[in-house]
Design a protein around this motif. Structure first.
Motif, PDB file in Angstrom:
ATOM      1  N   MET A  62       0.842  -1.175   0.000  1.00 47.77           N
ATOM      2  CA  MET A  62       0.000   0.000   0.000  1.00 47.77           C
ATOM      3  C   MET A  62       0.884   1.235   0.000  1.00 47.77           C
ATOM      4  O   MET A  62       1.950   1.230   0.584  1.00 47.77           O
ATOM      5  CB  MET A  62      -0.909  -0.002   1.224  1.00 47.77           C
ATOM      6  CG  MET A  62      -1.990   1.043   1.133  1.00 47.77           C
ATOM      7  SD  MET A  62      -1.984   2.232   2.460  1.00 47.77           S
ATOM      8  CE  MET A  62      -2.124   1.222   3.865  1.00 47.77           C
ATOM      9  N   GLN A  83      -3.027  -0.196  -4.061  1.00 52.16           N
ATOM     10  CA  GLN A  83      -3.786   0.159  -2.867  1.00 52.16           C
ATOM     11  C   GLN A  83      -3.234   1.492  -2.389  1.00 52.16           C
ATOM     12  O   GLN A  83      -2.013   1.642  -2.233  1.00 52.16           O
ATOM     13  CB  GLN A  83      -3.622  -0.889  -1.777  1.00 52.16           C
ATOM     14  CG  GLN A  83      -4.273  -2.200  -2.088  1.00 52.16           C
ATOM     15  CD  GLN A  83      -4.109  -3.169  -0.925  1.00 52.16           C
ATOM     16  OE1 GLN A  83      -3.046  -3.264  -0.335  1.00 52.16           O
ATOM     17  NE2 GLN A  83      -5.175  -3.860  -0.609  1.00 52.16           N
ATOM     18  N   ASP A 128      -0.715   2.365   8.558  1.00 48.68           N
ATOM     19  CA  ASP A 128      -1.010   0.969   8.847  1.00 48.68           C
ATOM     20  C   ASP A 128      -1.056   0.155   7.557  1.00 48.68           C
ATOM     21  O   ASP A 128      -1.891   0.386   6.691  1.00 48.68           O
ATOM     22  CB  ASP A 128      -2.332   0.856   9.606  1.00 48.68           C
ATOM     23  CG  ASP A 128      -2.615  -0.553  10.069  1.00 48.68           C
ATOM     24  OD1 ASP A 128      -1.670  -1.251  10.472  1.00 48.68           O
ATOM     25  OD2 ASP A 128      -3.792  -0.953  10.022  1.00 48.68           O
ATOM     26  N   GLY A 129      -0.143  -0.792   7.420  1.00 50.04           N
ATOM     27  CA  GLY A 129      -0.094  -1.649   6.241  1.00 50.04           C
ATOM     28  C   GLY A 129       0.653  -1.070   5.057  1.00 50.04           C
ATOM     29  O   GLY A 129       0.723  -1.699   3.999  1.00 50.04           O
ATOM     30  N   GLN A 153       3.749   0.176   2.665  1.00 52.23           N
ATOM     31  CA  GLN A 153       5.139  -0.103   2.343  1.00 52.23           C
ATOM     32  C   GLN A 153       5.860   1.137   1.843  1.00 52.23           C
ATOM     33  O   GLN A 153       7.077   1.220   1.922  1.00 52.23           O
ATOM     34  CB  GLN A 153       5.240  -1.173   1.249  1.00 52.23           C
ATOM     35  CG  GLN A 153       4.723  -2.535   1.646  1.00 52.23           C
ATOM     36  CD  GLN A 153       3.219  -2.653   1.414  1.00 52.23           C
ATOM     37  OE1 GLN A 153       2.678  -2.067   0.491  1.00 52.23           O
ATOM     38  NE2 GLN A 153       2.547  -3.389   2.261  1.00 52.23           N
TER      39      GLN A 153
END
Length: 122
Positions: free
Chosen positions: A1, A25, A60-61, A63
């Motif tokens: 993401m 994402q 959160d989540g 990269q």
């Protein structure tokens, strides 16, 4: 993401659209992201870069981070090192910093790029 800061402005808005169209994402971050029409599937997070702790949910989540910071935000209290520390602690591995944003206004303090280099992020 990929997290995009300044996601509702002249640079961030088309970047969010292009990333979403490419199937990425995306989390769109701005002070009023939730009040903005975003492409389907893009997560909106209202946050202010002068409050790095408020960015934890956005990272959160993630990269990667597209960081759009200006000298004006720095003058308003944004701490680029703290923003990047929170990103790194959340697991972000790569940062893309738009360094040309302050060139036209001549508000491009060197501490912006220094913080990116010192962050340890790709």
């Amino acid at each position: 993401m990929i997290v995009v800061t300044g996601a509702t402005g002249n640079v961030g808005r088309p970047l969010v659209r292009a990333l979403a169209a490419a199937g990425e994402q995306v989390t769109a971050v701005s002070r009023r992201a939730s009040a903005t029409e975003l492409p389907a599937g893009v997560r909106a997070v209202d946050a202010d870069l002068t409050d790095p702790a408020g960015l934890k949910a956005a990272y959160d989540g993630a990269q990667a981070l597209f960081l759009l910071l200006s000298g004006d935000l720095l003058a308003a209290g944004a701490d680029p090192a703290a923003i990047l520390d929170v990103a790194r602690d959340a697991g972000v591995r790569r940062v893309v910093f738009l360094s040309s944003q302050g060139v036209a206004t001549r508000r491009h303090p060197p501490q912006l790029e220094q913080a990116v280099r010192a962050s340890g992020l790709e």
